[in-house]
Scaffold this motif. Structure first.
Motif, mmCIF file in Angstrom:
data_model
loop_
_atom_site.group_PDB
_atom_site.id
_atom_site.type_symbol
_atom_site.label_atom_id
_atom_site.label_comp_id
_atom_site.label_asym_id
_atom_site.label_seq_id
_atom_site.Cartn_x
_atom_site.Cartn_y
_atom_site.Cartn_z
ATOM 1 N N SER A 91 0.635 3.427 -8.683
ATOM 2 C CA SER A 91 -0.805 3.166 -8.731
ATOM 3 C C SER A 91 -1.482 3.872 -7.558
ATOM 4 O O SER A 91 -0.896 4.039 -6.486
ATOM 5 C CB SER A 91 -1.094 1.662 -8.678
ATOM 6 O OG SER A 91 -0.646 1.094 -7.469
ATOM 7 N N ASN A 139 -5.225 4.522 -1.315
ATOM 8 C CA ASN A 139 -4.061 3.648 -1.254
ATOM 9 C C ASN A 139 -3.121 4.019 -2.392
ATOM 10 O O ASN A 139 -3.559 4.209 -3.536
ATOM 11 C CB ASN A 139 -4.477 2.182 -1.384
ATOM 12 C CG ASN A 139 -5.449 1.759 -0.298
ATOM 13 O OD1 ASN A 139 -5.066 1.494 0.832
ATOM 14 N ND2 ASN A 139 -6.736 1.709 -0.635
ATOM 15 N N ILE A 140 -1.864 4.125 -2.078
ATOM 16 C CA ILE A 140 -0.848 4.492 -3.058
ATOM 17 C C ILE A 140 0.248 3.432 -3.028
ATOM 18 O O ILE A 140 0.689 3.010 -1.957
ATOM 19 C CB ILE A 140 -0.243 5.874 -2.752
ATOM 20 C CG1 ILE A 140 -1.333 6.951 -2.770
ATOM 21 C CG2 ILE A 140 0.867 6.217 -3.740
ATOM 22 C CD1 ILE A 140 -0.849 8.309 -2.295
ATOM 23 N N LYS A 141 0.670 3.006 -4.205
ATOM 24 C CA LYS A 141 1.769 2.040 -4.289
ATOM 25 C C LYS A 141 2.751 2.476 -5.360
ATOM 26 O O LYS A 141 2.353 2.856 -6.464
ATOM 27 C CB LYS A 141 1.250 0.642 -4.597
ATOM 28 C CG LYS A 141 2.342 -0.421 -4.546
ATOM 29 C CD LYS A 141 1.793 -1.833 -4.616
ATOM 30 C CE LYS A 141 2.909 -2.859 -4.461
ATOM 31 N NZ LYS A 141 2.401 -4.250 -4.480
ATOM 32 N N LEU A 142 4.029 2.429 -5.006
ATOM 33 C CA LEU A 142 5.104 2.746 -5.935
ATOM 34 C C LEU A 142 6.091 1.596 -5.890
ATOM 35 O O LEU A 142 6.641 1.273 -4.828
ATOM 36 C CB LEU A 142 5.780 4.058 -5.528
ATOM 37 C CG LEU A 142 6.851 4.622 -6.436
ATOM 38 C CD1 LEU A 142 6.327 4.825 -7.851
ATOM 39 C CD2 LEU A 142 7.370 5.945 -5.886
ATOM 40 N N ALA A 143 6.296 0.952 -7.033
ATOM 41 C CA ALA A 143 7.170 -0.216 -7.099
ATOM 42 C C ALA A 143 8.394 0.079 -7.954
ATOM 43 O O ALA A 143 8.320 0.805 -8.951
ATOM 44 C CB ALA A 143 6.408 -1.414 -7.685
ATOM 45 N N SER A 160 9.505 -1.374 -2.956
ATOM 46 C CA SER A 160 8.083 -1.099 -2.749
ATOM 47 C C SER A 160 7.879 -0.006 -1.709
ATOM 48 O O SER A 160 8.448 -0.063 -0.616
ATOM 49 C CB SER A 160 7.354 -2.373 -2.296
ATOM 50 O OG SER A 160 6.014 -2.103 -1.950
ATOM 51 N N ILE A 161 7.078 1.002 -2.069
ATOM 52 C CA ILE A 161 6.600 2.005 -1.122
ATOM 53 C C ILE A 161 5.077 1.969 -1.194
ATOM 54 O O ILE A 161 4.502 2.143 -2.270
ATOM 55 C CB ILE A 161 7.102 3.418 -1.475
ATOM 56 C CG1 ILE A 161 8.628 3.452 -1.517
ATOM 57 C CG2 ILE A 161 6.581 4.439 -0.468
ATOM 58 C CD1 ILE A 161 9.186 4.765 -2.007
ATOM 59 N N GLU A 162 4.441 1.719 -0.066
ATOM 60 C CA GLU A 162 2.992 1.546 -0.101
ATOM 61 C C GLU A 162 2.328 2.296 1.056
ATOM 62 O O GLU A 162 2.731 2.165 2.211
ATOM 63 C CB GLU A 162 2.630 0.071 -0.030
ATOM 64 C CG GLU A 162 1.175 -0.225 -0.333
ATOM 65 C CD GLU A 162 0.906 -1.684 -0.616
ATOM 66 O OE1 GLU A 162 -0.257 -2.028 -0.902
ATOM 67 O OE2 GLU A 162 1.863 -2.489 -0.555
ATOM 68 N N LYS A 189 -1.333 2.733 2.892
ATOM 69 C CA LYS A 189 -2.597 2.014 2.998
ATOM 70 C C LYS A 189 -3.555 2.737 3.939
ATOM 71 O O LYS A 189 -3.136 3.288 4.956
ATOM 72 C CB LYS A 189 -2.364 0.592 3.533
ATOM 73 C CG LYS A 189 -1.454 -0.274 2.693
ATOM 74 C CD LYS A 189 -1.247 -1.636 3.344
ATOM 75 C CE LYS A 189 -0.306 -2.511 2.546
ATOM 76 N NZ LYS A 189 -0.075 -3.825 3.223
#
Length: 220
Positions: A14, A36-40, A58-60, A62
């Protein structure tokens, strides 16, 4: 020709950001703010590998800011939380994951001819955090394979970089690391060569431009 011998990554991605785009005096202006980038649930392995090389919860990223005209990138925090790495080194000294990337002579030649920028890209990472990550490595370069396992790794640092200019900078400061459950074993022997419940490092610093490594406090 596909030069990446890696199975399609698994995970949920996302991205959110606010942006401004303009064009003035034959120059593109692009600003990204609060991206903001999130990889789950990321899972990575080679096309011929039986085991996952990385399984990360989780890689986030912010609070990111990108300015094309100023050639700057700022990130408030990059966090990698939960998961495990499984790394293997073959008897020829190459990591298994190196076989994912096929040789590309044209790309190497182009990289060698990359001009030095008159103005470097400035990159600032205010906080990196890694926590809840397991690591297992197997080194086949010994008569009996050497296996290293860390049950939990925690790392914190901040970084400042200036890349692409005549005087590159790469400074990593306030390095803190904590390892729990460190074990090193040779072959099938149940008795470890080394076993530590905890290993901690505080106040470390790496300055690549100055070729300087500073190690603060170490606790066992």
């Amino acid at each position: 020709t596909n030069r990446l011998a890696m199975a399609p990554p698994e995970g949920v991605f996302s991205l959110s950001a606010t942006y401004q785009v303009g064009y003035d005096k034959r120059q593109l202006a692009l600003n990204l703010d609060n991206f903001n980038i999130k990889l789950a649930d990321l899972a990575l392995k080679g096309t011929t590998d039986n085991e996952l090389t990385a399984a990360l919860k989780s890689i986030e990223l912010k609070g990111g800011r990108f300015n094309l005209q100023n050639q700057s990138i700022e990130v408030d925090e990059l966090a990698l939380l939960g998961g495990e790495f499984n790394l293997q080194r073959r008897a020829d000294g190459r990591l298994v994951m190196q076989s994912w990337f096929k040789a590309n002579e044209a790309a190497r030649t182009a990289a060698d001819k990359t001009p030095v920028l008159s103005k470097p890209w400035l990159i600032q990472l205010k906080h990196f955090a890694l926590d809840g990550v397991r690591l297992r490595t197997v080194d086949q370069g010994f008569i009996a394979p050497l296996t290293t396992q860390m049950d939990n790794i925690k790392v914190d640092f901040n970084a400042d970089m200036a890349l692409g200019g005549a005087t590159p900078k790469f400074l990593v400061s306030n390095i803190g690391a904590h390892v729990a459950g460190l074990r090193v074993q040779s072959g099938a022997s149940p008795a470890p060569l080394l076993a530590l419940d905890e290993l901690a490092l505080e106040n470390g610093q790496v300055d690549l431009a100055a070729q300087k490594l500073t190690i603060g406090n170490i606790a066992l």
